[in-house]
Motif scaffolding. Sequence first.
Motif: not given
Length: 151
Positions: A73-88
């Motif tokens: 939520k915090n990263f997306e709020g800063q404008g980053f695209s974020v994934t959980l456990t993919s690709p790592f």
Amino acid sequence: MLERYYHPHHLRLTQTVDTTLTLHGKCLVVDCHSFPSHALPYGFDSTGKARPDICIGIDDFHTPPGLAEELIKNFEGQGFSVTLTSPFAGALVPMKHYRKNQNVQSLMIEVNRALYCDEKTGLKGDNFSEVSQLIREALGKACAHATLSLG
């Protein structure tokens, strides 16, 4: 190489975790890495799909409930695209505590190199300081939230 780098690093990590547990009763290991913006041809994720700015890795036993979600939520709020456990996926935990001690908490943050450097030269980009500050802020807010909600 194992004797020179890997084993000494993990010994120090285990000692640091043990000391932190003694002092505070729990410890959060934040394992940070970077990855190339394009998958290497021999990589397991060489599908050609666009890679995220940030990938969060977790461990079901060692990642506190809600911490990854708050971080996303915090990263997306800063404008980053974020994934959980993919690709790592996964999170680093010293073997002494792995799947034995839930007071040793862990998560992994993988950062796309295109965000902060010239991938051809490896030199820091003009926005290196800004990106590193945003990462620190997102992690700090997530940890404060998790600490408050976990007690």
